[in-house]
Write a protein that holds these residues in place. Structure first.
Motif, PDB file in Angstrom:
ATOM      1  N   ASP A  27       0.868  -1.174   0.000  1.00  0.00           N
ATOM      2  CA  ASP A  27       0.000   0.000   0.000  1.00  0.00           C
ATOM      3  C   ASP A  27       0.907   1.227   0.000  1.00  0.00           C
ATOM      4  OD1 ASP A  27      -2.164   1.704   0.200  1.00  0.00           O
ATOM      5  OD2 ASP A  27      -2.344   1.468   2.372  1.00  0.00           O
ATOM      6  N   ASP A  28       1.076   1.849  -1.148  1.00  0.00           N
ATOM      7  CA  ASP A  28       1.977   2.996  -1.293  1.00  0.00           C
ATOM      8  C   ASP A  28       1.406   4.190  -0.533  1.00  0.00           C
ATOM      9  OD1 ASP A  28       3.599   5.094  -2.050  1.00  0.00           O
ATOM     10  OD2 ASP A  28       3.504   4.659  -4.187  1.00  0.00           O
ATOM     11  N   PRO A  29       2.069   4.620   0.544  1.00  0.00           N
ATOM     12  CA  PRO A  29       1.537   5.726   1.336  1.00  0.00           C
ATOM     13  C   PRO A  29       1.593   7.079   0.629  1.00  0.00           C
ATOM     14  CG  PRO A  29       3.702   5.118   2.145  1.00  0.00           C
ATOM     15  CD  PRO A  29       3.321   4.115   1.083  1.00  0.00           C
ATOM     16  N   THR A  30       2.330   7.160  -0.463  1.00  0.00           N
ATOM     17  CA  THR A  30       2.410   8.444  -1.168  1.00  0.00           C
ATOM     18  C   THR A  30       1.212   8.686  -2.082  1.00  0.00           C
ATOM     19  OG1 THR A  30       3.687   7.577  -3.033  1.00  0.00           O
ATOM     20  CG2 THR A  30       4.937   8.369  -1.118  1.00  0.00           C
ATOM     21  N   ASP A  31       0.308   7.700  -2.171  1.00  0.00           N
ATOM     22  CA  ASP A  31      -0.890   7.893  -2.993  1.00  0.00           C
ATOM     23  C   ASP A  31      -1.797   8.974  -2.420  1.00  0.00           C
ATOM     24  OD1 ASP A  31      -0.126   6.019  -4.869  1.00  0.00           O
ATOM     25  OD2 ASP A  31      -1.303   4.397  -3.979  1.00  0.00           O
ATOM     26  N   THR A  32      -1.726   9.187  -1.128  1.00  0.00           N
ATOM     27  CA  THR A  32      -2.514  10.247  -0.495  1.00  0.00           C
ATOM     28  C   THR A  32      -1.573  11.116   0.326  1.00  0.00           C
ATOM     29  OG1 THR A  32      -2.966   8.914   1.471  1.00  0.00           O
ATOM     30  CG2 THR A  32      -4.586   8.817  -0.313  1.00  0.00           C
ATOM     31  N   SER A  33      -1.953  12.356   0.511  1.00  0.00           N
ATOM     32  CA  SER A  33      -1.118  13.263   1.297  1.00  0.00           C
ATOM     33  C   SER A  33      -1.942  14.440   1.785  1.00  0.00           C
ATOM     34  CB  SER A  33       0.043  13.789   0.444  1.00  0.00           C
ATOM     35  OG  SER A  33       0.755  14.777   1.156  1.00  0.00           O
ATOM     36  N   ARG A  36       0.297  17.615   0.427  1.00  0.00           N
ATOM     37  CA  ARG A  36       0.412  17.915  -1.005  1.00  0.00           C
ATOM     38  C   ARG A  36      -0.436  19.117  -1.424  1.00  0.00           C
ATOM     39  NH1 ARG A  36       1.035  12.860  -3.817  1.00  0.00           N
ATOM     40  NH2 ARG A  36      -0.782  12.394  -2.616  1.00  0.00           N
TER      41      ARG A  36
END
Length: 188
Positions: A27-33, A36
């Protein structure tokens, strides 16, 4: 060896990373921020200010340099340490910024009384631009005040509220507390 017109085949994309087996979902945590949008907002404001400079044929000035340039215009030459203190930045950050402003022809440096000290002063180009940069700063601040009047919760209030929360418990402490609970951080 392949012919000169055929590059070496790179099969690394076909292979799972050694520390990430292909059968494990990630689960790539950089998909949400949460940050950003804030970074994008600041970048868009800086881009708008840069466009104002371009429209006015002001070349080689970045919006992030204006505070330092105006401080030097008001006070005269300062050491990098003095300038860093005056704008609440680290010596290292200011040293890099001064190098960039020097490359852009906006400041010059001269040796201080010892080998570790440099004095920073504006070039004639920057002195000529300073009143216009001050006008832009005032217009930008007035525009931000207008924007705050349009929204139900001003950004300056949000910043104050976040600073107060961080005074109660630092960002560092908040992060490390969560990391202690994360098996991936502990290497498990």
């Amino acid at each position: 060896m392949p012919p000169a017109d055929q590059p070496f085949a790179d099969h690394s994309a076909d292979q799972p990373a050694a520390d990430h087996p292909a059968d494990q979902p990630f689960d790539d945590p950089t998909d949400t921020s949460l940050w950003r949008p804030l970074h994008a907002l600041v970048a868009s404001i800086d881009a708008a200010i840069s466009q104002v400079y371009a429209d006015a044929a002001i070349k080689g000035v970045k919006p992030t340099w204006v505070r330092e340039l105006l401080r030097l215009y008001r006070t005269g030459p300062m050491t990098i340490t003095e300038l860093a203190e005056a704008v609440d930045r680290t010596h290292s950050a200011l040293s890099q910024k001064v190098a960039a402003m020097k490359a852009a022809g906006l400041v010059r440096t001269t040796p201080g009384p010892d080998a570790r000290t440099k004095h920073v002063d504006l070039t004639p180009k920057a002195r000529h631009l300073a009143p216009r940069l001050a006008a832009e700063w005032r217009a930008t601040e007035a525009t931000l005040a207008d924007l705050e009047a349009e929204i139900p919760y001003p950004i300056t209030q949000a910043v104050t509220d976040i600073e107060q929360a961080l005074a109660r418990k630092s960002f560092h402490d908040r992060i490390t507390e969560r990391l202690r609970e994360d098996p991936a951080w502990r290497g498990e």
